[in-house]
Scaffold this motif. Sequence first.
Motif, PDB file in Angstrom:
ATOM      1  N   ASP A 153       0.830  -1.213   0.000  1.00 15.47           N
ATOM      2  CA  ASP A 153       0.000   0.000   0.000  1.00 15.47           C
ATOM      3  C   ASP A 153       0.862   1.259   0.000  1.00 15.47           C
ATOM      4  OD1 ASP A 153      -2.288  -1.533   0.007  1.00 15.47           O
ATOM      5  OD2 ASP A 153      -2.616  -1.375   2.171  1.00 15.47           O
ATOM      6  N   TRP A 154       1.924   1.219   0.795  1.00 13.31           N
ATOM      7  CA  TRP A 154       2.828   2.370   0.888  1.00 13.31           C
ATOM      8  C   TRP A 154       3.510   2.639  -0.450  1.00 13.31           C
ATOM      9  CZ3 TRP A 154       8.391   2.309   0.852  1.00 13.31           C
ATOM     10  CH2 TRP A 154       8.989   3.523   1.219  1.00 13.31           C
ATOM     11  N   ALA A 155       3.987   1.595  -1.113  1.00 10.77           N
ATOM     12  CA  ALA A 155       4.665   1.766  -2.394  1.00 10.77           C
ATOM     13  C   ALA A 155       3.694   2.272  -3.463  1.00 10.77           C
ATOM     14  CB  ALA A 155       5.297   0.447  -2.833  1.00 10.77           C
ATOM     15  N   ILE A 156       2.454   1.812  -3.417  1.00 10.51           N
ATOM     16  CA  ILE A 156       1.447   2.312  -4.354  1.00 10.51           C
ATOM     17  C   ILE A 156       1.184   3.795  -4.113  1.00 10.51           C
ATOM     18  CG2 ILE A 156      -0.998   2.174  -4.973  1.00 10.51           C
ATOM     19  CD1 ILE A 156      -0.802  -0.864  -4.483  1.00 10.51           C
ATOM     20  N   ASN A 157       1.097   4.192  -2.846  1.00 10.78           N
ATOM     21  CA  ASN A 157       0.877   5.608  -2.519  1.00 10.78           C
ATOM     22  C   ASN A 157       2.032   6.473  -3.011  1.00 10.78           C
ATOM     23  OD1 ASN A 157      -1.602   5.141  -1.300  1.00 10.78           O
ATOM     24  ND2 ASN A 157      -0.720   4.875   0.744  1.00 10.78           N
ATOM     25  N   LEU A 158       3.260   5.956  -2.877  1.00 11.88           N
ATOM     26  CA  LEU A 158       4.407   6.713  -3.388  1.00 11.88           C
ATOM     27  C   LEU A 158       4.276   6.922  -4.896  1.00 11.88           C
ATOM     28  CD1 LEU A 158       7.503   5.192  -1.523  1.00 11.88           C
ATOM     29  CD2 LEU A 158       6.503   7.453  -1.190  1.00 11.88           C
ATOM     30  N   GLU A 159       3.932   5.873  -5.606  1.00 10.87           N
ATOM     31  CA  GLU A 159       3.790   5.994  -7.050  1.00 10.87           C
ATOM     32  C   GLU A 159       2.685   6.986  -7.406  1.00 10.87           C
ATOM     33  OE1 GLU A 159       3.336   3.177 -11.028  1.00 10.87           O
ATOM     34  OE2 GLU A 159       2.673   2.424  -9.073  1.00 10.87           O
ATOM     35  N   ASN A 160       1.584   6.942  -6.658  1.00 10.30           N
ATOM     36  CA  ASN A 160       0.487   7.881  -6.918  1.00 10.30           C
ATOM     37  C   ASN A 160       0.906   9.332  -6.705  1.00 10.30           C
ATOM     38  OD1 ASN A 160      -1.269   5.799  -7.545  1.00 10.30           O
ATOM     39  ND2 ASN A 160      -2.132   5.676  -5.479  1.00 10.30           N
ATOM     40  N   GLU A 161       1.900   9.548  -5.855  1.00  9.01           N
ATOM     41  CA  GLU A 161       2.412  10.895  -5.617  1.00  9.01           C
ATOM     42  C   GLU A 161       3.505  11.276  -6.617  1.00  9.01           C
ATOM     43  OE1 GLU A 161       1.320  13.111  -3.559  1.00  9.01           O
ATOM     44  OE2 GLU A 161      -0.163  11.842  -2.523  1.00  9.01           O
ATOM     45  N   GLY A 162       3.793  10.366  -7.544  1.00 12.96           N
ATOM     46  CA  GLY A 162       4.835  10.635  -8.522  1.00 12.96           C
ATOM     47  C   GLY A 162       6.235  10.440  -7.993  1.00 12.96           C
ATOM     48  N   ILE A 163       6.369   9.565  -6.978  1.00 12.37           N
ATOM     49  CA  ILE A 163       7.668   9.288  -6.358  1.00 12.37           C
ATOM     50  C   ILE A 163       8.051   7.864  -6.699  1.00 12.37           C
ATOM     51  CG2 ILE A 163       8.940   9.191  -4.179  1.00 12.37           C
ATOM     52  CD1 ILE A 163       6.747  11.078  -3.021  1.00 12.37           C
ATOM     53  N   LEU A 164       9.093   7.684  -7.508  1.00  9.96           N
ATOM     54  CA  LEU A 164       9.476   6.350  -7.961  1.00  9.96           C
ATOM     55  C   LEU A 164      10.907   5.980  -7.594  1.00  9.96           C
ATOM     56  CD1 LEU A 164       7.791   6.302 -11.480  1.00  9.96           C
ATOM     57  CD2 LEU A 164       7.148   4.953  -9.481  1.00  9.96           C
ATOM     58  N   GLY A 165      11.864   6.900  -7.800  1.00  4.90           N
ATOM     59  CA  GLY A 165      13.253   6.603  -7.471  1.00  4.90           C
ATOM     60  C   GLY A 165      13.911   5.731  -8.509  1.00  4.90           C
ATOM     61  N   GLU A 166      14.656   6.327  -9.390  1.00  7.58           N
ATOM     62  CA  GLU A 166      15.378   5.554 -10.391  1.00  7.58           C
ATOM     63  C   GLU A 166      16.654   4.979  -9.779  1.00  7.58           C
ATOM     64  OE1 GLU A 166      14.403   4.596 -13.302  1.00  7.58           O
ATOM     65  OE2 GLU A 166      12.499   5.664 -13.002  1.00  7.58           O
ATOM     66  N   GLY A 167      16.860   3.693  -9.967  1.00  5.92           N
ATOM     67  CA  GLY A 167      17.989   3.048  -9.304  1.00  5.92           C
ATOM     68  C   GLY A 167      17.752   3.073  -7.810  1.00  5.92           C
ATOM     69  N   VAL A 168      18.647   3.711  -7.089  1.00  4.97           N
ATOM     70  CA  VAL A 168      18.457   3.872  -5.644  1.00  4.97           C
ATOM     71  C   VAL A 168      18.475   5.359  -5.283  1.00  4.97           C
ATOM     72  CG1 VAL A 168      19.383   1.624  -4.992  1.00  4.97           C
ATOM     73  CG2 VAL A 168      20.932   3.565  -5.246  1.00  4.97           C
ATOM     74  N   SER A 169      18.134   6.202  -6.245  1.00  2.00           N
ATOM     75  CA  SER A 169      18.171   7.644  -6.025  1.00  2.00           C
ATOM     76  C   SER A 169      16.802   8.259  -6.293  1.00  2.00           C
ATOM     77  CB  SER A 169      19.206   8.307  -6.946  1.00  2.00           C
ATOM     78  OG  SER A 169      20.498   7.814  -6.681  1.00  2.00           O
ATOM     79  N   PHE A 170      16.532   9.343  -5.578  1.00  5.02           N
ATOM     80  CA  PHE A 170      15.314  10.107  -5.784  1.00  5.02           C
ATOM     81  C   PHE A 170      15.692  11.530  -6.183  1.00  5.02           C
ATOM     82  CE2 PHE A 170      14.046   6.729  -2.939  1.00  5.02           C
ATOM     83  CZ  PHE A 170      12.818   6.325  -3.438  1.00  5.02           C
ATOM     84  N   THR A 171      14.905  12.116  -7.079  1.00  5.52           N
ATOM     85  CA  THR A 171      15.181  13.479  -7.514  1.00  5.52           C
ATOM     86  C   THR A 171      14.796  14.462  -6.419  1.00  5.52           C
ATOM     87  OG1 THR A 171      12.982  13.796  -8.462  1.00  5.52           O
ATOM     88  CG2 THR A 171      14.666  12.801  -9.888  1.00  5.52           C
ATOM     89  N   VAL A 172      15.262  15.695  -6.551  1.00  7.67           N
ATOM     90  CA  VAL A 172      14.901  16.749  -5.605  1.00  7.67           C
ATOM     91  C   VAL A 172      13.395  16.921  -5.580  1.00  7.67           C
ATOM     92  CG1 VAL A 172      15.087  19.200  -5.088  1.00  7.67           C
ATOM     93  CG2 VAL A 172      17.111  17.935  -5.839  1.00  7.67           C
ATOM     94  N   ASP A 173      12.770  16.874  -6.765  1.00  7.32           N
ATOM     95  CA  ASP A 173      11.313  17.026  -6.855  1.00  7.32           C
ATOM     96  C   ASP A 173      10.598  15.904  -6.099  1.00  7.32           C
ATOM     97  OD1 ASP A 173       8.863  18.229  -8.005  1.00  7.32           O
ATOM     98  OD2 ASP A 173       8.740  16.311  -9.071  1.00  7.32           O
ATOM     99  N   GLU A 174      11.090  14.677  -6.224  1.00 10.64           N
ATOM    100  CA  GLU A 174      10.469  13.553  -5.522  1.00 10.64           C
ATOM    101  C   GLU A 174      10.612  13.697  -4.015  1.00 10.64           C
ATOM    102  OE1 GLU A 174      10.768   9.746  -8.561  1.00 10.64           O
ATOM    103  OE2 GLU A 174      12.608  10.428  -7.563  1.00 10.64           O
ATOM    104  N   LYS A 175      11.773  14.177  -3.576  1.00  8.64           N
ATOM    105  CA  LYS A 175      11.978  14.380  -2.137  1.00  8.64           C
ATOM    106  C   LYS A 175      11.070  15.472  -1.604  1.00  8.64           C
ATOM    107  CE  LYS A 175      16.779  12.743  -2.116  1.00  8.64           C
ATOM    108  NZ  LYS A 175      18.200  13.089  -1.907  1.00  8.64           N
ATOM    109  N   GLN A 176      10.855  16.522  -2.395  1.00 10.92           N
ATOM    110  CA  GLN A 176       9.955  17.595  -1.976  1.00 10.92           C
ATOM    111  C   GLN A 176       8.516  17.099  -1.886  1.00 10.92           C
ATOM    112  OE1 GLN A 176      10.740  20.647  -4.908  1.00 10.92           O
ATOM    113  NE2 GLN A 176      12.373  21.584  -3.670  1.00 10.92           N
ATOM    114  N   LYS A 177       8.120  16.265  -2.851  1.00  5.56           N
ATOM    115  CA  LYS A 177       6.773  15.687  -2.814  1.00  5.56           C
ATOM    116  C   LYS A 177       6.594  14.822  -1.569  1.00  5.56           C
ATOM    117  CE  LYS A 177       5.951  15.534  -7.820  1.00  5.56           C
ATOM    118  NZ  LYS A 177       5.824  14.643  -9.007  1.00  5.56           N
ATOM    119  N   ALA A 178       7.631  14.048  -1.240  1.00  9.65           N
ATOM    120  CA  ALA A 178       7.561  13.200  -0.044  1.00  9.65           C
ATOM    121  C   ALA A 178       7.438  14.041   1.212  1.00  9.65           C
ATOM    122  CB  ALA A 178       8.792  12.305   0.031  1.00  9.65           C
ATOM    123  N   ALA A 179       8.184  15.163   1.256  1.00 12.71           N
ATOM    124  CA  ALA A 179       8.135  16.041   2.433  1.00 12.71           C
ATOM    125  C   ALA A 179       6.771  16.698   2.576  1.00 12.71           C
ATOM    126  CB  ALA A 179       9.223  17.103   2.327  1.00 12.71           C
TER     127      ALA A 179
END
Length: 289
Positions: A153-179
Motif C-alpha cells: 500500500d505504501w509503495a502504491i501511494n508513493l507511485e500515486n504521488e509521482g515518487i518512484l526513485g530511479e535506481g536507488v536515487s530520488f530526484t529533488v522534486d520527488e523528495k519535496q513531494k515526499a516532504a
Amino acid sequence: MSLVEEIQAGALNRDVPVADLLRRVKLAAAKLKLTETLDWVDSELNGYGGEDKDLPEYRVAAGSLYVTTFHHGTRPATGDPHSIAMLSMSFFREPVASLEALLTSQPGTITMPINPDLARAIKNHGHNASYAVHFSKNVLVSIVDTVRNLILDWAINLENEGILGEGVSFTVDEKQKAAQSAPNIQINNYGHYHQGDTHGHQNRTTIGGVDASTNSLTIDVFEQLQSAVTNNIDNAADRDALLELIKQMDEKKGTGGFKEVYTNFLVSAANHMTVIAPFLPALASYLPG
C-alpha cells in the motif's frame, strides 16, 4: 525498474522474505526522510523490544489458554471466562524474520508462556501447574501478510504521488513531494504492550465490563481494583489485606518500592485471581524497566 516498483514487485512475490522487503523500504524511506516509516521498519526488523514501543494491533492476537499438571497432562484451562480471555492474549514483539522462521520450522500450533509475574505468583502459592497460550500458525501468517500488505500500500501511494526513485536515487522534486505529502506507512497501535501488560495514553482494555486500562485522563486503576476487591471477596481477612496492599501500591507507584509491594499483592491474591486478573496488565505497567 525504479526502487519503488521493485518494492511493489517484491511485495507481490511471496518468495521474497518480508525482512528483505523491509530493508528495501528502509533504503527508500531513509532517502526520502520519512521518519515514521523508518521507525516502523526498524521495529519490524529488530523487534518491539521495549515497553515504550507502541505495538501495532496486528501483533496482538487471542489464543487458547492451556494448563499442564503432573497428573492430568496438558488440557484447556477452565475457570472465570473473562480472566481466561485476558490471559489468552498473545503479544508478538519478535522481529518479523523470527516469525517467518517459525512459519517454516514449527508444527501447526505455537505456544507462548503467560505473564511471568502471574506464573510466579501461582507457583509461590503451591500450585504445581504451568500455563501457556496455544495459537494456530495462522496467527503468524496474518502478521507477516499484514506487514507485506502495508508495504505494498505504501509503495502504491508513493507511485500515486509521482515518487518512484530511479535506481536507488530520488530526484529533488520527488523528495519535496515526499516532504509535502508525507506518505508514511499507516498502522493502528494498541498502545504499549509487553507480554500481557498494557498502558498508554487513552488506550482502553475492557474485560467483562471492567475497564482495566491505565488512562490518566479518565481512570484510576487502583480505585477500580479497590472496588472490585471490596465487592467480590467475601473473606474479610483476605479483603482487608489486599486493600492495604492496593493502597501501598498506589502510594509507591513510580518508585523503586512498587515492585516489592506488587509481588506481595500477587502472592496474597493467589486465591482470588478471577477478581484481580483483569487488572494485572495495568498494574504491571508501573513496574520499573
